[in-house]
Design a protein around this motif. Structure first.
Motif, PDB file in Angstrom:
ATOM      1  N   TRP A   1      45.016  48.370  51.681  1.00  0.00           N
ATOM      2  CA  TRP A   1      44.113  48.847  52.607  1.00  0.00           C
ATOM      3  C   TRP A   1      43.292  46.931  52.834  1.00  0.00           C
ATOM      4  CZ3 TRP A   1      41.053  53.946  50.576  1.00  0.00           C
ATOM      5  CH2 TRP A   1      41.876  54.696  50.274  1.00  0.00           C
ATOM      6  N   TYR A   2      44.132  46.989  53.531  1.00  0.00           N
ATOM      7  CA  TYR A   2      43.486  45.528  54.352  1.00  0.00           C
ATOM      8  C   TYR A   2      44.676  45.339  55.312  1.00  0.00           C
ATOM      9  CZ  TYR A   2      47.121  42.549  52.208  1.00  0.00           C
ATOM     10  OH  TYR A   2      48.428  41.831  51.853  1.00  0.00           O
TER      11      TYR A   2
ATOM     12  N   ARG B   1      45.407  42.334  58.348  1.00  0.00           N
ATOM     13  CA  ARG B   1      45.332  40.575  58.918  1.00  0.00           C
ATOM     14  C   ARG B   1      45.588  40.256  60.241  1.00  0.00           C
ATOM     15  NH1 ARG B   1      49.930  37.484  56.293  1.00  0.00           N
ATOM     16  NH2 ARG B   1      48.565  35.672  56.862  1.00  0.00           N
TER      17      ARG B   1
ATOM     18  N   TRP C   1      39.143  49.992  60.489  1.00  0.00           N
ATOM     19  CA  TRP C   1      37.727  49.380  60.067  1.00  0.00           C
ATOM     20  C   TRP C   1      37.222  50.234  60.754  1.00  0.00           C
ATOM     21  CZ3 TRP C   1      35.600  44.998  62.688  1.00  0.00           C
ATOM     22  CH2 TRP C   1      35.330  43.592  61.922  1.00  0.00           C
TER      23      TRP C   1
ATOM     24  N   TRP D   1      32.869  44.604  55.413  1.00  0.00           N
ATOM     25  CA  TRP D   1      34.526  44.643  55.705  1.00  0.00           C
ATOM     26  C   TRP D   1      35.326  43.070  56.074  1.00  0.00           C
ATOM     27  CZ3 TRP D   1      35.448  49.604  54.342  1.00  0.00           C
ATOM     28  CH2 TRP D   1      34.855  50.359  54.141  1.00  0.00           C
TER      29      TRP D   1
ATOM     30  N   LEU E   1      37.139  40.246  54.132  1.00  0.00           N
ATOM     31  CA  LEU E   1      37.479  40.039  53.082  1.00  0.00           C
ATOM     32  C   LEU E   1      37.972  38.153  52.062  1.00  0.00           C
ATOM     33  CD1 LEU E   1      40.189  42.468  51.644  1.00  0.00           C
ATOM     34  CD2 LEU E   1      37.930  42.452  50.964  1.00  0.00           C
TER      35      LEU E   1
ATOM     36  N   ARG F   1      42.526  38.516  49.167  1.00  0.00           N
ATOM     37  CA  ARG F   1      42.722  39.982  49.828  1.00  0.00           C
ATOM     38  C   ARG F   1      42.490  41.601  48.641  1.00  0.00           C
ATOM     39  NH1 ARG F   1      49.345  38.562  51.849  1.00  0.00           N
ATOM     40  NH2 ARG F   1      48.394  36.223  52.731  1.00  0.00           N
TER      41      ARG F   1
ATOM     42  N   THR G   1      41.064  38.544  57.400  1.00  0.00           N
ATOM     43  CA  THR G   1      41.308  39.306  56.336  1.00  0.00           C
ATOM     44  C   THR G   1      40.147  40.671  56.530  1.00  0.00           C
ATOM     45  OG1 THR G   1      43.234  38.441  55.312  1.00  0.00           O
ATOM     46  CG2 THR G   1      42.886  40.084  54.260  1.00  0.00           C
TER      47      THR G   1
ATOM     48  N   ARG H   1      38.761  44.445  54.470  1.00  0.00           N
ATOM     49  CA  ARG H   1      38.786  45.289  54.403  1.00  0.00           C
ATOM     50  C   ARG H   1      39.267  47.254  55.074  1.00  0.00           C
ATOM     51  NH1 ARG H   1      34.214  47.082  50.538  1.00  0.00           N
ATOM     52  NH2 ARG H   1      35.269  49.180  49.287  1.00  0.00           N
TER      53      ARG H   1
END
Length: 469
Positions: free
Chosen positions: A110-111, A113, A134, A168, A170, A187, A215, A217
């Motif tokens: 659940w990330y 980039r 997001w 939100w 990371l 991450r 990055t 979240r």
């Protein structure tokens, strides 16, 4: 370091070597970048460049160190506090709009980039295919970029549940004022690797460096969603309905409002409007709707429309997303191109909302200003706006005093003078007011901030004159 006295032509030639047709010096283009979405006056920059990778960003920073020019990184220039408005002619605008790619999506971790130039809505459209989002949702999400939201520490419409950008993000890649690229953060949600440099960048308004990758979240899209649009006769009843919802232990994802003046400009019937939406689980929709109905009716509200999906509710929200446009429209209807619009951005604790809204309306009458009111009422974030004729000294003084008194009201109610728009140039005095209310000497905190900036930006190339002098 080479002096700028050697000539602007040398700088332009150096930039042209790197950026070629992505360097702009035409006066009409420079004028477009001479201000952000606020009414803060600016000057035309020396040039606008559009890098396409981190190496190019490093090169422009090193050129700024060598030649002594200044840099302002921008996304879509939707900032509302003057933080993207150039004040010095020896400024190069670094527009990140071409660095707009999604690099990686992890639907397990659940990330995502991304490069900083991608727009919030464009990112979320792609994430929908993975059942993810997001959830930072500024009203300008169609045009606001991820880099801009990070730089401003933006919030928005889903902030009632999900909070601002600081919750939100990371990790970041950024180019700092030494010309070095740094990578900070992780991450993973848990990440304790010394000082939290990621959070220093969020809301730094382009004063510490240029974000080149983020990055982010992610959160799952809601399984189910219900929402209402309701109308009230007055602001206090609307606020009390929101507080009643909280007492019922409902946690809305969206809680937005506009006042009667705004409603009429948006084409709605006269009244105070509340948009409230709750993400929930299948089978609980009617129970949630029943509670919302009850809380609204107990406070004199009437239901105008209902939504049973997020997509339906998004359509109901469209008028609220036009709040900034409505404020501009009101100002320009009155004064044309001579209009000067100030948009406040305070937040107060939820328990203080009734008092805050009542006193805001009193301040508008006290200062005899033309005022509109709306905002993200679900997290206490209020956006009163006032406008004046630039050439009318008395009107300008009155909205300036109103602007300052609104900030002081927030401080007195234990809130903040800036929830999501930033300090920029317009709130430097109010920042001192806020810090002074918490500390014996606000200079102690301002000096800490200055020391942080000097470490990241030892040559003073990034966005000078913003946040503090």
């Amino acid at each position: 370091m080479t002096s700028m006295s050697q000539g602007r032509g040398d700088v332009i030639r150096e930039l042209e070597t790197v950026f070629k047709d992505r360097l702009f010096t035409e006066p009409h283009i420079l004028t477009l970048y001479s201000h952000d979405a606020s009414s803060e006056p600016g000057v035309r920059p020396m040039a606008v460049i559009q890098p396409i990778n981190t190496d190019e960003v490093i090169k422009v920073v090193r050129l700024a160190i060598d030649y002594g020019f200044k840099i302002i990184p921008v996304g879509s220039n939707t900032s509302l506090s003057g933080n993207a408005t150039p004040k010095l002619e020896n400024t190069v605008i670094v527009s990140m709009e071409r660095m707009n790619s999604i690099i990686e999506i992890s639907d397990i971790d659940w990330y995502v980039r991304v490069q900083p130039g991608i727009k919030v809505d464009e990112l979320n459209l792609e994430l929908m295919g993975y059942g993810l989002q997001w959830p930072v949702d500024p009203a300008s999400s169609k045009t606001a970029t991820i880099g801009g939201v990070v730089n401003n520490g933006g919030g928005g419409m889903r902030g009632a549940k999900y909070g601002p950008a600081s919750h939100w993000v990371l990790g970041l890649e950024a180019v700092i004022g030494t010309g070095d690229a740094i990578r900070v953060g992780c991450r993973t949600i848990k990440c304790r690797e010394g000082y939290n440099i990621v959070q220093l960048f969020i809301g730094s308004e382009g004063t510490l460096g240029i974000v080149t990758e983020a990055t982010l979240r992610l959160a799952p899209l809601p399984e189910s969603f219900v929402g209402l649009l309701a109308r009230f006769d007055n602001a206090e009843s609307l606020v009390n309905a929101v507080i009643r919802v909280r007492k019922d232990r409902l946690w809305p994802m969206v809680t937005e409002f506009v006042d009667d003046k705004t409603a009429q400009i948006l084409g709605l019937e006269p009244g105070y409007y509340l948009w409230i939406g709750v993400d929930t689980y299948g089978g609980s929709e009617q129970q949630v709707l029943s509670k919302l109905n009850n809380d609204i009716s107990l406070n004199g509200g009437s239901i105008i429309n209902r939504a049973s999906t997020w997509q339906e509710f998004s359509k109901l929200l469209e008028p609220r997303r036009m709040l900034y446009s409505a404020q501009l429209k009101a100002a320009f209807n009155d004064y044309g191109t001579d209009a000067f619009l100030l948009i406040e951005d305070i937040a107060v604790p939820m328990s203080k909302l009734p008092e805050a809204v009542r006193e805001l309306q009193d301040l508008g009458r006290k200062h005899h200003v033309k005022m509109m009111l709306g905002g993200h009422i679900g997290d206490g974030n209020l956006h009163p706006s006032a406008w004046a004729r630039r050439t009318d000294r008395d009107e300008m003084e009155r909205i300036t005093r109103f602007f300052e008194d609104v900030g002081k009201l927030a401080v007195r109610l234990k809130g903040t003078v800036s929830a999501e728009h930033g300090i920029g140039t317009q709130k430097k005095g109010l920042l001192r007011e806020a810090l002074g209310a918490k500390n014996n000497n606000e200079d102690t905190i301002i000096n800490l901030m200055k020391n942080v900036k000097e470490i990241f930006d030892p040559h003073g190339v990034f966005n000078p004159g913003k946040i503090f002098d």
